[in-house]
Design a protein around this motif. Structure first.
Motif, PDB file in Angstrom:
ATOM      1  N   LYS A  73       0.826  -1.222   0.000  1.00 46.61           N
ATOM      2  CA  LYS A  73       0.000   0.000   0.000  1.00 46.61           C
ATOM      3  C   LYS A  73       0.853   1.261   0.000  1.00 46.61           C
ATOM      4  N   PHE A  74       2.009   1.199   0.685  1.00 47.69           N
ATOM      5  CA  PHE A  74       2.883   2.365   0.764  1.00 47.69           C
ATOM      6  C   PHE A  74       4.017   2.314  -0.259  1.00 47.69           C
ATOM      7  N   ALA A  75       3.917   1.436  -1.221  1.00 45.49           N
ATOM      8  CA  ALA A  75       4.964   1.330  -2.243  1.00 45.49           C
ATOM      9  C   ALA A  75       5.019   2.600  -3.089  1.00 45.49           C
ATOM     10  N   LEU A  76       6.200   2.875  -3.648  1.00 54.62           N
ATOM     11  CA  LEU A  76       6.366   4.029  -4.537  1.00 54.62           C
ATOM     12  C   LEU A  76       5.549   3.808  -5.804  1.00 54.62           C
ATOM     13  N   ARG A  77       4.737   4.825  -6.154  1.00 50.96           N
ATOM     14  CA  ARG A  77       3.785   4.608  -7.263  1.00 50.96           C
ATOM     15  C   ARG A  77       3.855   5.645  -8.371  1.00 50.96           C
TER      16      ARG A  77
ATOM     17  N   VAL B 211      11.480  12.902  -8.081  1.00 51.86           N
ATOM     18  CA  VAL B 211      11.546  11.890  -7.019  1.00 51.86           C
ATOM     19  C   VAL B 211      10.360  10.941  -7.155  1.00 51.86           C
ATOM     20  N   MET B 212      10.508   9.752  -6.602  1.00 52.70           N
ATOM     21  CA  MET B 212       9.430   8.770  -6.577  1.00 52.70           C
ATOM     22  C   MET B 212       8.777   8.772  -5.202  1.00 52.70           C
ATOM     23  N   THR B 213       7.423   8.718  -5.179  1.00 47.07           N
ATOM     24  CA  THR B 213       6.703   8.747  -3.918  1.00 47.07           C
ATOM     25  C   THR B 213       5.571   7.726  -3.913  1.00 47.07           C
ATOM     26  N   ASN B 214       5.072   7.463  -2.718  1.00 46.38           N
ATOM     27  CA  ASN B 214       3.827   6.703  -2.601  1.00 46.38           C
ATOM     28  C   ASN B 214       2.649   7.651  -2.824  1.00 46.38           C
TER      29      ASN B 214
END
Length: 259
Positions: free
Chosen positions: A151-155, A175-178
């Motif tokens: 659920k908190f993976a980078l998306r 940057v990559m974020t959730n």
């Protein structure tokens, strides 16, 4: 030497569907204690128990956390609909004036998800009730199934303003974020600077222009794995530095704290 105190805004919940509680995710406390280097203190965000003036005196900074309830649309002049979801009017009554007071005083705060939205509303902005219903927008909501890690993976990517505050802090313009939110900024509040956005144009990183203190806020959840995540860690480190400055009586500006 005593650590600076960071007030973590709590949320109201019913435990076992009947016992009223004020709660805060342990990942918030972990990030504040182990990355910011501050003393985490959970705040019952309800004017029956606390007032803004007391909080400003007790705390050196504030973490405006995420939460399932949304800011009530009456706070930005719109009627409530089913799309707006659940509300926490007690939290609204504390956080919105708290944000405005911190901006004026230069007292640091860090807004996350709902907290990001609170900052925009506190400064006169409005919110969309459901981002995924807008043409051309992606679904930013938390996946309904899976582990916490899933659920908190980078998306998705967040593109930061070249040379802006977040770019300088991160050392990267992308940057990559959730992503775990349903609502988002509709109209931008007074002095709110959008310093990063998702590929679909959804604002993801903001600060308050010309504020004398730390006002960074993000729409994602950097408290997840903040110790190890290269995007989350500098945010919480900079916030901790700002809280230490406040505790020591140093009133440095946003750019100095995040350069």
């Amino acid at each position: 030497m005593a650590r600076p105190v960071v007030g973590i805004i709590g949320n109201s919940y019913l435990m076992n569907d009947q016992y009223p509680t004020h709660a805060g995710g342990t990942m918030n406390s972990d990030a504040v204690a182990n990355v910011s280097g501050c003393l985490p203190m959970l705040i019952p965000a309800d004017p029956r128990y606390v007032c803004v003036e007391e909080l400003l005196e007790v705390c050196d900074g504030f973490l405006l956390t995420g939460g399932r309830p949304n800011v009530h649309p009456e706070e930005y002049g719109e009627p409530a609909t089913d799309a707006h979801g659940d509300f926490d009017r007690a939290r609204d009554a504390i956080t919105l004036p708290l944000v405005r007071a911190c901006v004026e005083r230069g007292q640091p705060f860090f807004g996350i998800c709902r907290g990001f939205q609170e900052v925009n509303v506190a400064m006169g902005g409005t919110l969309y009730p459901e981002i995924r219903d807008l043409p051309g927008r992606m679904n930013h909501r938390m996946p309904p199934d899976g582990t916490l890690e899933e659920k908190f993976a980078l998306r998705h990517v967040v593109n930061l303003t070249e040379g802006g505050v977040f770019h300088r802090l991160m050392g990267a313009a992308e940057v990559m974020t959730n992503t775990l939110h349903g609502q988002g900024i509709k109209t931008v509040g007074h002095r709110i600077v959008i310093d990063g956005a998702a590929p679909d144009g959804t604002p993801e990183a903001i600060y308050v222009q010309d504020a004398p203190g730390f006002t960074l806020s993000v729409q994602w959840h950097p408290e997840w794995d903040a110790v190890n995540d290269p995007v989350s860690r500098p945010l919480f480190e900079a916030f901790g530095d700002a809280a230490r400055d406040w505790s020591a009586g140093v009133r440095s500006g946003l750019v100095k704290q995040t350069a």
